[in-house]
Design an enzyme around this catalytic site. Structure first.
Site, short mmCIF file in Angstrom:
data_model
loop_
_atom_site.label_atom_id
_atom_site.label_comp_id
_atom_site.label_asym_id
_atom_site.label_seq_id
_atom_site.Cartn_x
_atom_site.Cartn_y
_atom_site.Cartn_z
N HIS A 1 1.83 4.51 -2.83
CA HIS A 1 1.96 5.97 -2.64
C HIS A 1 3.34 6.44 -3.09
O HIS A 1 3.48 7.46 -3.75
CB HIS A 1 1.80 6.32 -1.15
CG HIS A 1 0.39 6.34 -0.65
ND1 HIS A 1 -0.58 7.15 -1.21
CD2 HIS A 1 -0.22 5.68 0.37
CE1 HIS A 1 -1.73 6.98 -0.56
NE2 HIS A 1 -1.54 6.09 0.41
N GLU B 1 -4.56 8.02 -3.05
CA GLU B 1 -5.07 6.77 -2.48
C GLU B 1 -5.38 5.76 -3.59
O GLU B 1 -5.31 4.55 -3.37
CB GLU B 1 -6.31 7.09 -1.64
CG GLU B 1 -6.68 6.04 -0.63
CD GLU B 1 -5.70 5.87 0.52
OE1 GLU B 1 -4.82 6.75 0.73
OE2 GLU B 1 -5.79 4.84 1.22
N HIS C 1 0.83 -1.21 0.00
CA HIS C 1 0.00 0.00 0.00
C HIS C 1 0.87 1.26 0.00
O HIS C 1 0.74 2.13 -0.87
CB HIS C 1 -0.92 -0.01 1.24
CG HIS C 1 -1.77 1.21 1.39
ND1 HIS C 1 -3.08 1.25 0.99
CD2 HIS C 1 -1.50 2.43 1.89
CE1 HIS C 1 -3.59 2.46 1.23
NE2 HIS C 1 -2.64 3.20 1.79
N GLU C 2 1.75 1.36 0.98
CA GLU C 2 2.60 2.56 1.08
C GLU C 2 3.55 2.64 -0.10
O GLU C 2 3.89 3.72 -0.57
CB GLU C 2 3.37 2.57 2.40
CG GLU C 2 2.51 2.46 3.68
CD GLU C 2 1.42 3.52 3.78
OE1 GLU C 2 1.54 4.57 3.13
OE2 GLU C 2 0.42 3.28 4.51
#
Lengths: 505, 505
Positions: free
Chosen positions: A273, A299, A269-270
């Site tokens: 980003h 997001e 997830h990160e």
């Protein structure tokens, strides 16, 4: 000799660049606080951050800044500026107006209130005592409404708040998007619950030492195309991505030694980003445009990687062997079992622990409550009750205490109204981008199956990342997909993935 | 209503505190650069540091600052200030004068020159080409002399430079201290070489994994009384200690996987610095006094721990068992063998690798050369030759290239003249403090033998650390020992330790 437009523009750009240098320092100071700064130094650190933040605020709202904005916005001048300076001016002016429209004493009162409220919230959550937090939240809501008065609004008061995170988005649009998504999701969740199917998690309850999880996380990031020469991975309590500068986009993750899945999801997830930040055009360095277009678009990148890639069967065909290298116990687990374990859908109380399907319902509840509070159709006093009602209605579960209910998130104590929708917007955008990706690179999931992730990254770099904040979210979505934001693709995706997983018709 | 002295003092203290907040940010940014910031971000980071440093410089030299200094220095006002504000004023004024006396364009030229010189030096060292560096060093020396003209000097021009690192110390004093120390040390080194004795290092050539060395380093620091709630340990290329704020004094070390002794010495050395910073009175927070009294006094703390404690037989009686817990291979090595291996004395070319005995000779060579350059009795062109002569004379060894000779240290390329003596002053002060400690706590080495290190730390806290920079080095030495700086104690200590080790008469 009078200053030319070019002189003004150069000075303005230099001024903005310096302001961003202070922000670089602040971001590093926060990163450090959250990744291992010694406890006893925190209080003095917070003071130092306060001084630097005040300096940034002073620069943002200074008479000097006002002069730059006035001179460079003049018709006949603005048109002569290069596009990056024009966009910088727009962005800076927005911030200037937002800050300068609030009377200084009211802004100060707000800062004091929210910093008090945050510790009160902590205490209230700890003791599950909403009454403690209630007067603070009432004041925060009242001040938000007061501030909307200064800022002005069109249509719905909440639009002004939404616009701060998702420029251009309105309640009218969002209601139209969330409505059908909610209806479909509630049905899907019900069907999944009714199926009685749950993944077999016997093989997921082992002991997974941190250092091996760290090595695994590094490899997952590398495979995604994350550039460690321009970033690093650290451990933290709550995973986040932070950009120190254009060539320093850091990622943090959390290692649960009894569940290997948590760090995998957080890291990917990160990492999503971070790929965004590492993909912004270097032409935007030194401007506030050198970041993602909006919270929602940001997001979309993290959730695309976390859910659509990182929880796909194809990903686990290539990556289960990687996991097994660090944790040979997974030799016993098939790709199918691993894939199912990564996609355990089950209604629960806590947003940040929610799965890919139920997550959006948690967001919608918050959105509906925020909208009602700001439009004064709901009183703070009635929040806990309405929270429980909506949880029951949408998810079929109900908290037995406000600690796991209305008090679970920190956001409102800091005055962050309008932020929650970004999370679901991210899911919606992600599905739209994914749909387009499949059209342009039809075999992209075959590539994932082979462990090849770089063409996907390049596509995102090319279509989304490089533009940074020079485009609005609406412009990006239209430019990439040829249409406006549309939740249909998310609904389709969820059915395509979860219908077979849970044997639904 | 006119501002009272108290109002002015409060404003001034607030102003200084803010300035230090910027320095906290800068220190953290440097720490981060040296402990793991991604490579590609370094250039932008340096730019950001430049902006913050310029801000600090602007605050230090602003008309606002000038007004504070003028108002609060007035007779009739100064006397009414509390002692901490008085000392802060003195300290800040010194910096103000130092900076404001240099014409702005000359200061800027100096900054540009030294930043160019540093990369030229790197190249020159790499290619062992002094001729490349020579014109830069000539300009730096000329500018230093020019600056001394602005600053003024008493007695010897070099005094002004010395004073910047060791307030109050003069060439006249230093010559009187270094003279006998040099003579005695040269004799001692010769005797050690003549003894033909070298420690047996067979058991010190193993493989010592970093993670175990890290765990060992943590334990050594804990045993010294280092407070990890107000600090942390990291890995770096060149070990250092840095203070982010009063409750955040960080240590770094370097792990050589083929020699366990290196990290031990670095860790204990930097730990000594950190104990000083962790021991400064919290009353000094928010002032420039919240650090060590001088470079020399700071170095006395690190060298006391590194050499007088960390290379003592008593220390290894209690700490060899600790090392063995991480590296069981040292079960084969006796305390005596370990002690000897930690005290291998041998003339060598490189200062930073020098042992406790020969180290001061490296310093004296640099001191003599600097003094001669600044007083224009030596030309830069003649440096390499004189360097070699002095190495032969004092240490009996001679570099075959300038890379391991006159080009080995970075200091001169940055204009840091006057700094080197601090290292030897540290050794001298340390021996004086040690002598006094033995009088006041006669069994302190017995305590070390038992692994009890906290009474020593408390003594240093009480006698030295807590005063921070409120006292000058001279005041501290007199207050602790009752006499002025005196190298006799260092000479005595060296004989007491090394005569038996090398079987000297």
């Amino acid at each position: 000799m009078a200053k030319t437009a070019t002189d003004w523009a150069t000075e303005f750009r230099e001024y903005v660049r310096k302001m961003l240098h202070f922000e670089e320092a602040i971001n590093l100071m926060y990163w450090d606080l959250r990744t291992g700064a010694p406890k006893m130094g925190v209080e003095l650190r917070s003071e130092a951050i306060g001084t630097l933040a005040a300096e940034v605020f002073a620069m943002q709202t200074s008479p000097q800044m006002e002069e730059y904005l006035n001179v460079l916005s003049e018709p006949g001048t603005f048109e002569t500026l290069d596009p990056v300076t024009q966009a910088t001016l727009r962005e800076v002016k927005k911030e200037f107006d937002r800050n300068r429209k609030i009377p200084a004493d009211r802004f100060k009162a707000y800062v004091v209130l929210t910093s008090q409220a945050e510790s009160v919230w902590e205490e209230a959550k700890h003791t599950a005592d909403f009454a403690l937090f209630r007067p603070y939240l009432e004041k925060i809501v009242a001040m938000k409404i007061e501030f909307i008065g200064y800022w002005g609004y069109e249509g719905n008061k909440y639009n002004t708040l939404l616009d701060q995170y998702e420029p251009g988005l309105t309640v009218e649009q969002l209601d139209g998007i969330f409505g059908p998504l909610r209806e479909e999701t509630v049905k899907l969740v019900q069907a999944i619950v009714d199926s009685g199917i749950r993944p077999d998690l016997r093989h997921f309850r082992g002991h997974y030492p941190k250092d091996k999880q760290r090595a695994l996380s590094l490899e997952l990031l590398r495979n995604m195309g994350y550039d460690f020469a321009a970033g690093r991975l650290d451990e933290t309590e709550h995973p986040f991505q932070t950009t120190i500068n254009r060539y320093d986009a850091r990622v943090t993750t959390k290692f649960l030694e009894d569940d290997v899945r948590s760090a995998i999801s957080s890291t990917v997830h990160e990492g999503g980003h971070a790929l965004y930040e590492q993909g912004v055009s270097p032409d935007l360095i030194g401007t506030p445009l050198c970041t993602g277009a909006s919270m929602g678009i940001h997001e979309s990148q993290s959730r695309f990687y976390e859910n659509m890639i990182g929880r796909s069967r194809e990903y686990w065909e290539s990556h289960l062997p990687v996991v097994r290298r660090f944790f040979p116990e997974f030799e016993e687990v098939s790709v199918d079992e691993f894939y199912r374990a990564m996609n355990d859908v089950s209604p629960s109380l806590i947003r940040i622990e929610a799965d890919e399907v139920t997550y959006n319902l948690h967001i919608m509840i918050r959105y509906e409550l925020e909208k009602a509070l700001i439009n004064e159709t709901l009183r703070v006093a009635d929040l806990p009750g309405v929270w429980r009602e909506k949880m029951r209605e949408y998810l079929g579960v109900e908290p037995d205490s406000d600690a796991t209910g209305v008090l679970q998130d920190v956001h409102w104590s800091g005055g962050d109204f309008g932020y929650f929708p970004s999370y679901s917007l991210g899911n919606i955008y992600a599905a739209q981008f994914r749909h387009q990706l499949a059209k342009e690179i039809p075999d992209y999931m075959e590539q994932v199956r082979r462990g090849e992730m770089l063409e996907i990254k390049r596509w995102l770099n090319e279509k989304i990342h490089r533009f940074g904040k020079t485009l609005t979210p609406g412009e990006i979505v239209r430019q990439v997909t040829g249409e406006d934001i549309n939740a249909k693709y998310l609904i389709d995706y969820l059915h395509e993935k979860f219908d077979p997983l849970y044997h639904l018709a």
